[in-house]
Design a protein around this motif. Sequence first.
Motif, PDB file in Angstrom:
ATOM      1  N   GLU A 288      -4.807   0.750   2.325  1.00  0.00           N
ATOM      2  CA  GLU A 288      -3.342   0.707   2.226  1.00  0.00           C
ATOM      3  C   GLU A 288      -2.880   1.940   1.449  1.00  0.00           C
ATOM      4  O   GLU A 288      -3.342   2.192   0.339  1.00  0.00           O
ATOM      5  CB  GLU A 288      -2.885  -0.563   1.525  1.00  0.00           C
ATOM      6  N   VAL A 289      -1.986   2.704   2.050  1.00  0.00           N
ATOM      7  CA  VAL A 289      -1.568   3.984   1.490  1.00  0.00           C
ATOM      8  C   VAL A 289      -0.170   3.835   0.876  1.00  0.00           C
ATOM      9  O   VAL A 289       0.739   3.281   1.505  1.00  0.00           O
ATOM     10  CB  VAL A 289      -1.568   5.085   2.563  1.00  0.00           C
ATOM     11  N   PHE A 290      -0.033   4.342  -0.347  1.00  0.00           N
ATOM     12  CA  PHE A 290       1.238   4.282  -1.062  1.00  0.00           C
ATOM     13  C   PHE A 290       1.553   5.662  -1.630  1.00  0.00           C
ATOM     14  O   PHE A 290       0.651   6.430  -1.982  1.00  0.00           O
ATOM     15  CB  PHE A 290       1.180   3.281  -2.227  1.00  0.00           C
ATOM     16  N   LYS A 291       2.833   5.956  -1.728  1.00  0.00           N
ATOM     17  CA  LYS A 291       3.259   7.124  -2.494  1.00  0.00           C
ATOM     18  C   LYS A 291       3.252   6.762  -3.974  1.00  0.00           C
ATOM     19  O   LYS A 291       3.336   5.593  -4.336  1.00  0.00           O
ATOM     20  CB  LYS A 291       4.667   7.565  -2.071  1.00  0.00           C
ATOM     21  N   LEU A 292       3.199   7.772  -4.806  1.00  0.00           N
ATOM     22  CA  LEU A 292       3.236   7.487  -6.232  1.00  0.00           C
ATOM     23  C   LEU A 292       4.585   6.923  -6.655  1.00  0.00           C
ATOM     24  O   LEU A 292       4.687   6.256  -7.689  1.00  0.00           O
ATOM     25  CB  LEU A 292       2.922   8.752  -7.043  1.00  0.00           C
ATOM     26  N   SER A 293       5.626   7.179  -5.885  1.00  0.00           N
ATOM     27  CA  SER A 293       6.959   6.678  -6.212  1.00  0.00           C
ATOM     28  C   SER A 293       7.187   5.254  -5.727  1.00  0.00           C
ATOM     29  O   SER A 293       8.209   4.656  -6.055  1.00  0.00           O
ATOM     30  CB  SER A 293       8.022   7.598  -5.605  1.00  0.00           C
ATOM     31  N   ASP A 294       6.249   4.705  -4.932  1.00  0.00           N
ATOM     32  CA  ASP A 294       6.404   3.341  -4.421  1.00  0.00           C
ATOM     33  C   ASP A 294       6.045   2.317  -5.484  1.00  0.00           C
ATOM     34  O   ASP A 294       5.345   2.611  -6.453  1.00  0.00           O
ATOM     35  CB  ASP A 294       5.506   3.125  -3.192  1.00  0.00           C
TER      36      ASP A 294
END
Length: 838
Positions: A288-294
Amino acid sequence: MAAGRALAALLAALLAALLAASAQREASFTISLHKADNTTVMIKPRPGLSPSCRIRMKNVIWSELKIKPGENVTFTFTCSAPEKYFITEIQKNIDCVSGPCPFGEVHLYPPGLPRLNRTYIWDVKASTKAGLELKFSTSWLRQIEPGETCPDSISYNINSCIDKATVNIGTFCRNGSVSRVKLLGGVVMSLHLPWHSPLTTSGFNIANRASIKRLCIIESILKGESSITLMSPNYPLGFPEDELMTWQFVIPPNMRASVFFHNYSLSNCERKEERVEYYIPGSPSNPEVFKLSDSQPANIAGSFNMSLQGCDQDAQNPGILRLLFQVVVQHPQVDENVTHLVDLSKEKNMTVTIHSEGWPSHTPLMSEPICLICKDPRACDRALTLTSGAVYRISFLCKDLSRLRITAEKGIGCMDIRWCQRKIYSLSVPKAITQLPIRLHKFIWKLLATDLINVEIMSPSLKLQQHVPEQRCNTSYSYSIVSATPETQLNVGVFCPGGSIEKIQMRNNITISLKTFGKGFINESIPQDLKMSFVPHIKDECTFTVSPKPRAKVYLQTPNWPYGLPPYVSVSWFITVPSKQTARLGFSKDRMGIACDTGRAYINIKEETPGVEEIVRREDEPLPQPRNMHHNFWVNVSNCRPVDKTHLTLQFWVTLADKQIDLGIILALVAGAGVLTAIGLTVFCVKKKKKKTQNPMVGVYNANVNTQMPRKKGLFGKGRQNNESHVYAVIDDAVVYGHLLKESNGSVAPEVDVYRPFDGPVGSLPPSPPPFSFRKDIKRPSDTEEEPLPLTDTDQDTYTFAHQKSGQPEDNGDVNTKDKGDTSVPLLENKEQDDLPE
């Protein structure tokens, strides 16, 4: 004797200390290093200290000492406390590239070192095609931020060496959750021990592993409810360009883990994208890929991996990629599957934030249990913001919901008075918020309008009470009202329900903050009635309408208390006084207490009734003494530009009491009643006297009127001269007995008149009732100023008449008189003279 013994004991103690110091100074240390150990020992002065202590070796004084592999050295110190002046650095080089590595437990070598602050350094060189693993003992490690110290002053520092580059993996204390660190290539491991530490083992071992194809892997084992903080390598400096690292979290299967990013920054990428990847067993979409801002995953069941991936940075402006985050492990909550519906679909311009108590300024300690708010089973955070226009289903991961709070904000605007002047807006907390099992902390209404549009706040039923020192609010919630412009801000005051203020009109943009106290808000706020509307421009900065309660003392004070009204600001209060009551107005101090630099400050008091003088006081005059106000009145306070360190702050009070009848009015009424009683008694006595003398009653005869009642012939036995059927009702006493009154007391006989209501102008006081007398300027057409003609001697019959009532039909028997001067009245029934009313 006692003094002598004490002096002797002191001298003995000093002598013992000198002998001990001499013994420490003369103590020798021998360090023997084997050549195969490839270990170097250096004794160096502590940075920043003067060289007041030296090293003596074979009668040679040295400021520092370096012992190489294969050497055997004996030395002493020239001071008694060398730990204050020297430190020891022990470095062991391990070559795993050209030969086999000495894997296994790492020992603290050599023995017999002096008691100084020590730093052990293990420099392990290894190929980038192989991996090294540092495995720690059961105490494990806890990562700390740069500059932070460990409680026991024992710390580990791990650096990874790839080719000629060195990356600081982090600094760690004992007693944590980091159990292993896997590195690519070589490693420089440091252990810092204070001089008094009894530690004799390193607490870790080195193992060989296959290539991990990334910078490092940090394994963390969490047992029970806990919280850990970790940082990216080189923190707070930048993470290496285009690198990859992984954290492995081992979580008990019956626990839940949540990840929170507290501090991060991004670099300027030319290629790829910086991201965070999660591998969660059982997830259908690994990784599962997330941005650091998520918002990062929460409520994770069991173990998982988290990886940080860098990018190719801009060579001219690379920026910095760094990350500090927290992992919280807790038991699953009993009500984690209970969802709460929050319907904001019909709301506009509103946000609702659910957060922990003290958010955002207070960050919970690592040891504190955490409360999470979830939009779905995996999207949880310490704070959750909901926006209007949607429906949400939320749940809570929190043992104690009393630690959570709600802060909401709603905007109401008006740009054209034609569209919003007649509209009334309710300033009440929506049910979507009050039905949640979370305490409301604050609800903020921001009322925005153009310069020519003002705001009116109303509380028709509850009304508002101003919070003042003499009359504090004791309700479970209050309203803080602030009026603001780009130039100034006016704190109107703090108000709560249950007072006497019906409405407040204000200029400029308004912010109303409802703040709760305790748990009683939901029950008390059921009848919330605060409302607002937009109104045309008003003259004053603020206008209050106050309706005091009977027998209650209302305290009111100027806005911006206690800092004073801003310069040239005018504020008014309109106090309503019921018609049957009187208000008493008083000020809490004798003077305004300011000196004006420019302009004048005034207090104006004006009753809303004609003819009442307006009361005006300047800042250099004493304030009015307590006074009674009989009608609605205004109190206006206008400020000047005060000199430095003076502020216009005024407080006044109003009470209501029932009106008291004036003593003069009572005396006038009593006197009038006495005069009427005297006249009545006089008339009564005169009539009695007339009866006794049997004089005929005075009457006026009209020859044109048939005075006989229609009847059948022979109905009565007596003739007209022998009965009293011709006697009529008596006319007004003032006419009949006027000449008698004149004879008895010399007063003028009042003339016959009718009452007409007062239709003159109304003065400053309500009009008084009309006097008990007749006016001479109004007469009826039948009245005459001439004396009535005397009756002839031959007319022996006496006639009396009654005035005909307005609208009464004429009934004269068989005669109908049309002459306006005639007074036609019905005949009385045939009765005896004694039966007539007196």
